[in-house]
Design a protein around this motif. Structure first.
Motif, PDB file in Angstrom:
ATOM      1  N   VAL A  38       0.876  -1.221  -0.001  1.00 53.77           N
ATOM      2  CA  VAL A  38       0.037  -0.039   0.250  1.00 53.77           C
ATOM      3  C   VAL A  38       0.945   1.352   0.100  1.00 53.77           C
ATOM      4  O   VAL A  38       0.776   2.227  -0.810  1.00 53.77           O
ATOM      5  N   GLU A  39       1.944   1.094   1.065  1.00 51.16           N
ATOM      6  CA  GLU A  39       2.814   2.335   0.981  1.00 51.16           C
ATOM      7  C   GLU A  39       3.408   2.671  -0.347  1.00 51.16           C
ATOM      8  O   GLU A  39       3.406   3.784  -0.892  1.00 51.16           O
ATOM      9  N   ALA A  40       3.995   1.719  -0.858  1.00 51.65           N
ATOM     10  CA  ALA A  40       4.667   1.788  -2.113  1.00 51.65           C
ATOM     11  C   ALA A  40       3.831   2.308  -3.379  1.00 51.65           C
ATOM     12  O   ALA A  40       4.071   3.085  -4.091  1.00 51.65           O
ATOM     13  N   ARG A  41       2.350   1.764  -3.397  1.00 51.92           N
ATOM     14  CA  ARG A  41       1.584   2.162  -4.359  1.00 51.92           C
ATOM     15  C   ARG A  41       1.114   3.667  -4.055  1.00 51.92           C
ATOM     16  O   ARG A  41       0.822   4.348  -5.045  1.00 51.92           O
ATOM     17  N   LEU A  42       1.058   4.097  -2.829  1.00 56.31           N
ATOM     18  CA  LEU A  42       0.760   5.382  -2.752  1.00 56.31           C
ATOM     19  C   LEU A  42       1.809   6.508  -3.039  1.00 56.31           C
ATOM     20  O   LEU A  42       1.464   7.493  -3.541  1.00 56.31           O
ATOM     21  N   VAL A  92      -5.585   1.551  -1.175  1.00 56.22           N
ATOM     22  CA  VAL A  92      -4.691   2.979  -1.583  1.00 56.22           C
ATOM     23  C   VAL A  92      -5.864   4.098  -2.224  1.00 56.22           C
ATOM     24  O   VAL A  92      -5.586   5.198  -1.782  1.00 56.22           O
ATOM     25  N   ALA A  93      -6.939   3.522  -2.745  1.00 61.32           N
ATOM     26  CA  ALA A  93      -7.796   4.627  -3.390  1.00 61.32           C
ATOM     27  C   ALA A  93      -8.480   5.288  -2.115  1.00 61.32           C
ATOM     28  O   ALA A  93      -8.644   6.495  -2.154  1.00 61.32           O
ATOM     29  N   ALA A  94      -8.718   4.511  -1.192  1.00 60.64           N
ATOM     30  CA  ALA A  94      -9.439   5.140   0.018  1.00 60.64           C
ATOM     31  C   ALA A  94      -8.435   5.809   0.731  1.00 60.64           C
ATOM     32  O   ALA A  94      -9.043   7.057   1.266  1.00 60.64           O
ATOM     33  N   GLU A  95      -7.274   5.778   0.905  1.00 57.97           N
ATOM     34  CA  GLU A  95      -6.231   6.468   1.699  1.00 57.97           C
ATOM     35  C   GLU A  95      -6.179   8.031   0.797  1.00 57.97           C
ATOM     36  O   GLU A  95      -6.122   8.752   1.281  1.00 57.97           O
TER      37      GLU A  95
END
Length: 341
Positions: A38-42, A92-95
């Motif tokens: 998730v962090e990488a994708r963000l 990711v989208a939600a964050e």
């Protein structure tokens, strides 16, 4: 983009010898690899040749936060045996959507502090912060579109619409001396609980048997989380809360601790109605109302409401098969009601 992950067993912690300090930390440790994805994708999603965009984005995304929404999405995907790649994309989208709303909220509400540091608008100015918030929304939509799942895209569109309605409804309530507890719940259902419920049902990818239970779980948890947030806003100072406090009241927005205090003490209710106007109340009057609300038991009553909602969320999990991920979801429901743990 990180390689799609499988539903193999997740590691139990992110580093050897580390000891999770809270229920949310333990839940994050259970899906540490997924949260790293998730962090990488963000980080990838915030890349742009326009230098101010990643700079403004990093100001908030790198400030920490518990990443509750992505955590709920990947845990729900694990617990419901939904496609994990969809869980990561939804998280990711939600964050990104949540980040956009924080940027926009701080501009609308004149927020000064966010996650223990000056709000982005205080550093970069209102205009660019609003536009970077729009960029975050666009990237969120793109993230979900890239999954190729039309139902997830459609459910996100409905969720963002509901969130926008909640924001407008909150502004319409501002300065309304006759606002009720039911009005408050209608706002937080749209503004906060809708996105959390979208995460817990993994955008609708959990299958029809678990869609309803995970929707109920997310809605109840979202309500509890927002009430707990409003309890913090009414019960601590800015240094403790990590954001501007008492600001809703100065903007004329009555949160649950104040509404419940006014129910318990009619004299306070009359005072609030007399003081409240379209532009809210002065800071000194807000401080007095907060103090009287605490004395009338509004904060404690609101905290109990949050705990009751957390229990409702936990009960909704009965439909899920037993697993460590279900236990983690149960822990997060309890955490949502009491941010002190």
């Amino acid at each position: 983009m990180p390689k799609a992950m499988t539903n193999a067993a997740a590691p139990t912690d992110s580093s050897p010898g580390s000891v999770p300090r809270s229920r949310s930390d333990r839940a994050a440790a259970l899906v540490a690899a997924e949260m790293r994805a998730v962090e990488a994708r963000l980080s990838e999603r915030m890349e742009s040749p326009v230098g101010a965009i990643p700079q403004v984005g990093a100001h908030l995304l790198d400030a920490g936060g518990k990443r509750l929404r992505p955590l709920l999405a990947v845990l729900s995907a694990r617990a419901a045996e939904a496609p994990l790649e969809l869980g990561i994309a939804v998280g990711v989208a939600a964050e990104l959507i949540h980040t956009a709303t924080l940027y926009h909220d701080d501009v609308v509400d004149d927020g000064r502090v966010r996650r223990g540091r000056p709000a982005a608008r205080m550093v970069f100015g209102n205009g660019i912060v609003v536009l970077v918030g729009d960029f975050c929304l666009a990237r969120a939509l793109e993230t979900v579109a890239l999954t190729g799942s039309i139902p997830v895209v459609q459910s996100l569109a409905a969720t963002v619409t509901e969130m926008a309605e909640g924001e407008v409804a909150q502004l319409e309530r501002a300065g309304n001396p006759d606002a009720t507890v039911e009005d408050y719940y209608r706002v937080i259902d749209r503004k906060t609980a809708s996105l959390i419920a979208w995460c817990t049902r993994v955008g609708g990818a959990v299958g029809p048997a678990l869609e309803g239970p995970l929707e109920r779980y997310g809605r109840a948890l979202g309500r509890a989380f927002q009430i707990a947030d409003d309890v913090l806003d009414s019960d601590v100072d800015e240094a403790t809360a990590g954001k501007s406090v008492g600001h809703d009241l100065t903007e004329g927005k009555l949160t649950l601790p104040i509404l419940l205090a006014c129910e318990a003490e009619p004299e306070l209710g009359r005072y609030v109605r007399a003081q409240l106007g379209e532009k809210g109340v002065p800071a000194a009057v807000a401080a007095e109302i907060l103090q009287r609300s605490r004395a009338a038991g509004g904060v404690e009553r609101a905290r109990r409401r949050a705990q009751e909602l957390a229990q409702t969320a936990i009960e909704a999990l009965a439909a899920l098969p037993e697993s460590p991920y279900k236990i983690a979801l149960r822990d997060l429901a309890s955490f949502s009601a009491d941010r002190r743990s």
